[in-house]
Design an enzyme around this catalytic site. Sequence first.
Site, PDB file in Angstrom:
ATOM      1  N   SER A  45       0.817  -1.206   0.000  1.00 24.49           N
ATOM      2  CA  SER A  45       0.000   0.000   0.000  1.00 24.49           C
ATOM      3  C   SER A  45       0.856   1.264   0.000  1.00 24.49           C
ATOM      4  CB  SER A  45      -0.895  -0.010   1.241  1.00 24.49           C
ATOM      5  OG  SER A  45      -1.699   1.137   1.269  1.00 24.49           O
TER       6      SER A  45
ATOM      7  N   ILE B 265       3.654  11.247   3.928  1.00 24.65           N
ATOM      8  CA  ILE B 265       2.575  11.589   2.992  1.00 24.65           C
ATOM      9  C   ILE B 265       1.338  12.035   3.774  1.00 24.65           C
ATOM     10  CG2 ILE B 265       1.174  10.754   1.054  1.00 24.65           C
ATOM     11  CD1 ILE B 265       4.234  10.623   0.544  1.00 24.65           C
TER      12      ILE B 265
ATOM     13  N   CYS C  66       0.228   3.467  10.562  1.00 25.07           N
ATOM     14  CA  CYS C  66       0.818   4.568   9.807  1.00 25.07           C
ATOM     15  C   CYS C  66       1.389   5.605  10.763  1.00 25.07           C
ATOM     16  CB  CYS C  66      -0.205   5.245   8.897  1.00 25.07           C
ATOM     17  SG  CYS C  66       0.551   6.634   8.026  1.00 25.07           S
TER      18      CYS C  66
ATOM     19  N   ASN D  81       4.993  -2.027   8.588  1.00 20.29           N
ATOM     20  CA  ASN D  81       4.845  -0.661   8.101  1.00 20.29           C
ATOM     21  C   ASN D  81       6.187   0.045   8.319  1.00 20.29           C
ATOM     22  OD1 ASN D  81       3.728   1.853   7.281  1.00 20.29           O
ATOM     23  ND2 ASN D  81       1.724   1.172   8.004  1.00 20.29           N
TER      24      ASN D  81
ATOM     25  N   GLY E  15      12.379   0.846   2.565  1.00 22.47           N
ATOM     26  CA  GLY E  15      13.451   0.485   1.646  1.00 22.47           C
ATOM     27  C   GLY E  15      14.446  -0.489   2.261  1.00 22.47           C
TER      28      GLY E  15
ATOM     29  N   GLY F 110       9.091  -4.937   3.660  1.00 18.44           N
ATOM     30  CA  GLY F 110      10.063  -4.046   4.269  1.00 18.44           C
ATOM     31  C   GLY F 110      11.412  -4.211   3.595  1.00 18.44           C
TER      32      GLY F 110
ATOM     33  N   THR G 139       9.078   0.224  -1.788  1.00 19.60           N
ATOM     34  CA  THR G 139      10.091   1.213  -2.113  1.00 19.60           C
ATOM     35  C   THR G 139      11.051   0.758  -3.214  1.00 19.60           C
ATOM     36  OG1 THR G 139       9.907   2.083   0.111  1.00 19.60           O
ATOM     37  CG2 THR G 139      11.922   2.617  -1.071  1.00 19.60           C
TER      38      THR G 139
HETATM   39  C1  LIG Z   1       5.444   6.656  -0.009  1.00 22.65           C
HETATM   40  C2  LIG Z   1       4.870   5.573   0.862  1.00 22.65           C
HETATM   41  C3  LIG Z   1       3.504   5.573   1.156  1.00 22.65           C
HETATM   42  C4  LIG Z   1       2.953   4.591   1.969  1.00 22.65           C
HETATM   43  N1  LIG Z   1       1.608   4.600   2.223  1.00 22.65           N
HETATM   44  C5  LIG Z   1       1.054   3.591   2.963  1.00 22.65           C
HETATM   45  C6  LIG Z   1      -0.359   3.510   3.169  1.00 22.65           C
HETATM   46  O1  LIG Z   1      -1.144   4.326   2.646  1.00 22.65           O
HETATM   47  N2  LIG Z   1      -0.855   2.498   3.929  1.00 22.65           N
HETATM   48  C7  LIG Z   1      -0.039   1.547   4.490  1.00 22.65           C
HETATM   49  O2  LIG Z   1      -0.522   0.633   5.168  1.00 22.65           O
HETATM   50  N3  LIG Z   1       1.304   1.581   4.303  1.00 22.65           N
HETATM   51  C8  LIG Z   1       1.868   2.573   3.555  1.00 22.65           C
HETATM   52  N4  LIG Z   1       3.236   2.598   3.340  1.00 22.65           N
HETATM   53  C9  LIG Z   1       4.093   1.534   3.936  1.00 22.65           C
HETATM   54  C10 LIG Z   1       4.365   0.429   2.919  1.00 22.65           C
HETATM   55  O3  LIG Z   1       3.160  -0.204   2.522  1.00 22.65           O
HETATM   56  C11 LIG Z   1       5.324  -0.641   3.490  1.00 22.65           C
HETATM   57  O4  LIG Z   1       4.743  -1.204   4.642  1.00 22.65           O
HETATM   58  C12 LIG Z   1       6.680  -0.072   3.859  1.00 22.65           C
HETATM   59  O5  LIG Z   1       7.069   0.932   2.977  1.00 22.65           O
HETATM   60  C13 LIG Z   1       7.771  -1.140   3.910  1.00 22.65           C
HETATM   61  O6  LIG Z   1       7.943  -1.775   2.644  1.00 22.65           O
HETATM   62  P1  LIG Z   1       9.046  -1.302   1.543  1.00 22.65           P
HETATM   63  O7  LIG Z   1      10.347  -1.117   2.268  1.00 22.65           O
HETATM   64  O8  LIG Z   1       9.074  -2.417   0.531  1.00 22.65           O
HETATM   65  O9  LIG Z   1       8.533  -0.041   0.981  1.00 22.65           O
HETATM   66  C14 LIG Z   1       3.797   3.583   2.533  1.00 22.65           C
HETATM   67  C15 LIG Z   1       5.168   3.582   2.223  1.00 22.65           C
HETATM   68  C16 LIG Z   1       5.716   4.550   1.391  1.00 22.65           C
HETATM   69  C17 LIG Z   1       7.183   4.511   1.070  1.00 22.65           C
END
Ligand SMILES: Cc1cc2nc3c(=O)[nH]c(=O)nc-3n(C[C@H](O)[C@H](O)[C@H](O)COP(=O)(O)O)c2cc1C
Lengths: 306, 270
Positions: free
Chosen positions: A21, A71, A130, A192, A217, A243, A266
């Site tokens: 998400s 955000i 969040c 998250n 990231g 993550g 990310t």
């Molecule tokens: C720009 C951005 C917006 C995000 N918005 C949401 C969101 O609306 N709802 C949510 O549950 N997680 C949100 N996340 C968290 C991601 O879903 C995820 O849990 C987190 O980024 C870790 O995964 P990654 O390292 O692969 O990004 C957001 C992350 C990023 C970077």
Amino acid sequence: MSGLDVQLGPLALKNPLVAVSGTFGFGFDYEPILPPDLFGAVIVKGTSLVPWPGNPPPRLMETPAGMLNAIGLENPGVDVFLRDYLPLLRERGVMVIANVVGRTMSEYVAVSERLSDADGIAALELNISCPNVKAGGMAFGTSVRDSEALVARVRQVTSLPILVKLSPNVSDIGAIARAVEAAGADVISLINTVLGMAIDVHKRAPILGNVFGGLSGPAIRPIALRCIWQVYQSVSLPILGMGGVSDSEDVLAFMMAGASAVGIGTALFADPYAPRKILEALPGDRDRLTEGRWPIGWAHPKGGCR
Amino acid sequence: MLAGSLQFDQYEGVLLRNTPDGDSFRLDIEVKSDAFWPKAGQFLQVKINPNALDPLLHRPLSVSDFDAKAGILTLRIRPVGRGTRHLVTRNPGSRIGFFGPLGEGFPLEQAGSSPWIIAGGIGAAPMVFLARALAERGIRVRTLVGAARAADLVAVEALKRFSQDVVIWTEDASAGSQGVVTAGLAQIDEMQDERPSVLYACGPVGMLKTLEATVLDTIPVFASLEAHMACGVGACLGCAVGVRTPGGAPNYARVCREGPVFPLREVVLS
Ligand SMILES: Cc1cc2nc3c(=O)[nH]c(=O)nc-3n(C[C@H](O)[C@H](O)[C@H](O)COP(=O)(O)O)c2cc1C
Ligand SMILES: Cc1cc2nc3c(=O)[nH]c(=O)nc-3n(C[C@H](O)[C@H](O)[C@H](O)COP(=O)(O)OP(=O)(O)OC[C@H]3O[C@@H](n4cnc5c(N)ncnc54)[C@H](O)[C@@H]3O)c2cc1C
Ligand code: FES
């Protein structure tokens, strides 16, 4: 892409890679190079009862092998999602998981009800983690009692599978996991983002408009693995792990820690082709490293809780 | 915000020349693809180091010029940090990966009979391609460029090629007139026939704020804005810029998707 199917609790995914998400909009922003039906499932942007404007800029900051975002859950509200995006996703046969946010428990319940009435949503993901909103969000996910109460209330209004998205910003993630399991969750998704901040030394001030932001990231990958490991040891629910996942060995590592399916967020920003590369490499890597099987929980010592 | 409005792809170009240009560098890159068809004002998400997780994100850079016949893309890059410094030290022959073109470009159809371009510093980068596009439509454009000093001026020769005339401003009077580039608009109210039909602007926020305070009531201004970006395609909502609403309630647009070019009167500069 056959033979990559995987079961995430009640959800049968055609492959274990899930667009998480907030990094994939409502599924169509990367369309020219990443169609939404590439993924085992797509989790859309956090959706609230009414439109939320989000936080003032700047909302982003790059950090070593990662990024901070604040955000603030900008989104057009559940009705716009249902009207403008869900039909397009349904048309494409995408497994859609809706990410639910609210400022109060009743808002989570109301959004969940609206989504449950719609045709074409496979599951709800309750975002109780969040870090970027002042009320709701992580405030629920850091309290054992509130997490349990929230999941129990949503459980009463929906027959859809419920994923509960946990925050790593807690002292005992196992306790939260047990509470949401008891309240009727079907899947636990984590992690998250990790709460962080950045400072501009020239301005002697925080960089992000919201002061704090969520770190995501590759930089958070070890934290994600640790949290998945702990939750796997604490509950018997299936896990959607995320993550910092960037390549197909990460997918297998997250599975070994206990995840049944794996989210990518990310890493898309670093390489929009990463999901394609992962799906191409996975069959070979799975043959090479895990005898062609999904290695869910394999890194745990025998006789671990499962 | 709906599907279907995007046309971008991933490309890899070969750096032909890397030439100092004012306080910046001009990178001419051969892109062998018939599909790459940028519009003036659009940008690219350029990869810094494809083999490393750090720096993680792409860097947004404007298409400074594109010679469609020769298949040569020009970037003009001001080295301000890790990513841009890395790019400007690349040697000819090296490969540069990017995806794009992204965003909405300059509205050429609104040029009217006498458009002006106003550019501060590296803000001149996207204006070369804009001036080319206007010239190709037979529209004559006056271009105002400014920098701290003559040695910092970017893209002046290229702008001269496509503009009817180029007016230069430097803060230390080492070239052209002395002052900031917006000083060239001070007498605009007294101008009659010469008045610009529209202003296309790109430069520091201070320059845009001056435009907001001086000419916004009389002349339409289209400004190319900057924001930190993660995805560049509209998915992450990270590149928000405030937009004006009737009641003043907070509302945001995405610089990467609705922009980077906005009607100046619609945005809230921060
Ligand atoms: C720009 C951005 C917006 C995000 N918005 C949401 C969101 O609306 N709802 C949510 O549950 N997680 C949100 N996340 C968290 C991601 O879903 C995820 O849990 C987190 O980024 C870790 O995964 P990654 O390292 O692969 O990004 C957001 C992350 C990023 C970077
Ligand atoms: C649509 C668009 C078009 C652009 N076109 C050009 C161009 O043609 N030529 C050019 O030289 N630059 C252009 N920029 C600015 C360029 O993207 C930034 O200078 C670059 O991202 C900085 O990266 P870095 O790694 O060198 O700096 P960093 O080490 O990341 O940061 C150095 C400094 O730059 C600031 N910065 C970082 N990213 C951005 C950003 N996206 N926008 C503004 N400031 C930033 C940081 O706050 C810091 O002060 C454009 C920006 C946008 C949004
Ligand atoms: S950079 Fe992601 S929405 Fe603009």
